[in-house]
Design an enzyme around this catalytic site. Structure first.
Site, PDB file in Angstrom:
ATOM      1  N   LYS A  17       0.834  -1.208   0.000  1.00 21.44           N
ATOM      2  CA  LYS A  17       0.000   0.000   0.000  1.00 21.44           C
ATOM      3  C   LYS A  17       0.864   1.252   0.000  1.00 21.44           C
ATOM      4  CE  LYS A  17      -2.173   1.392   3.730  1.00 21.44           C
ATOM      5  NZ  LYS A  17      -3.120   1.492   4.858  1.00 21.44           N
ATOM      6  N   ASP A  71      -6.301   0.654   0.383  1.00 18.27           N
ATOM      7  CA  ASP A  71      -6.541   0.916   1.800  1.00 18.27           C
ATOM      8  C   ASP A  71      -7.940   0.410   2.159  1.00 18.27           C
ATOM      9  OD1 ASP A  71      -8.269   2.742   0.700  1.00 18.27           O
ATOM     10  OD2 ASP A  71      -7.555   4.443   1.877  1.00 18.27           O
TER      11      ASP A  71
END
Length: 221
Positions: free
Chosen positions: A129, A147
């Site tokens: 991420k 996310d």
């Protein structure tokens, strides 16, 4: 009767329409972490784990007052970093990762953040991420940041089929999202997930620009 799963082509068509509508709804959406140098985004994304971006933005101001550059943070005692970043939670591990990361930037990359995804992943505290966020926002390269907002919304909309694992969601989205759209698309999902398609309350479907497209498949993530 259970709803039939969409084909890849149907998902690609849906994705393009979702991208178009979110662009109209959030034309200026971008990263909500404050930074003006790549290494600062690297610090902020580590601090943002299990912490709000708003709080991170406040804490890093104090951090950079004391340690204004990569070399200063690399030389800083871990305890000094921890003292400042403690309000973000997980202070000990975050301070340790930030210290180790800045040392690597100083010693191996001349103080610069590498623009290579695999090299980013080798930095302490950097996962997929974070690496995608940096690749997209700092270097303008294709990126998909999975996310919690992204995972929740793409499941609700029906772009992925009940997938919760971030890497698997990322891989599924790479197949249907144009590479040049990925980074901004994920930023817009954050805005939409905070304001409309919320997690802690019932989604405000009556206010949603995607309501007529949404799969509303009931997946809770």
């Amino acid at each position: 009767m259970a709803k039939e799963k969409m084909t890849q082509k149907e998902k690609q068509k849906l994705a393009l329409e979702v991208i178009h509508r979110l662009k109209n709804e959030y034309p200026d959406a971008g990263c909500t972490l404050d930074y003006n140098e790549a290494w600062k985004l690297l610090v902020s994304v580590r601090l943002a784990a299990q912490c709000t971006d708003a709080r991170v933005n406040v804490v890093v101001e104090k951090l950079y007052e004391r340690y204004p550059d990569v070399n200063a943070l690399a030389d800083a005692p871990v305890e000094g970093i921890e003292e400042i970043v403690r309000p973000c939670g997980l202070g000990k591990s975050k301070a340790r990762d930030i210290s180790a990361c800045m040392k690597i930037l100083r010693d191996e990359y001349g103080g610069h953040v590498p623009d290579d995804f695999d090299k980013l992943l080798k930095l302490p505290g950097v996962g997929r991420k974070s690496a995608n966020l940096i690749m997209g926002d700092v270097f303008g390269k294709p990126a998909i940041v999975t996310d919690t907002h992204c995972i929740r919304l793409v499941n609700r909309i029906g772009l992925v089929d009940g997938i919760k694992e971030p890497k698997k969601v990322e891989m599924a989205l790479w197949k249907i999202i144009p590479p040049e759209e990925g980074s901004d698309f994920c930023h817009r999902l954050v805005y939409h997930g905070r304001d409309v398609c919320t997690a802690r309350t019932k989604p405000f479907c009556e206010q949603c620009c995607l309501s007529d497209l949404c799969g509303k498949n009931g997946v809770e993530v």
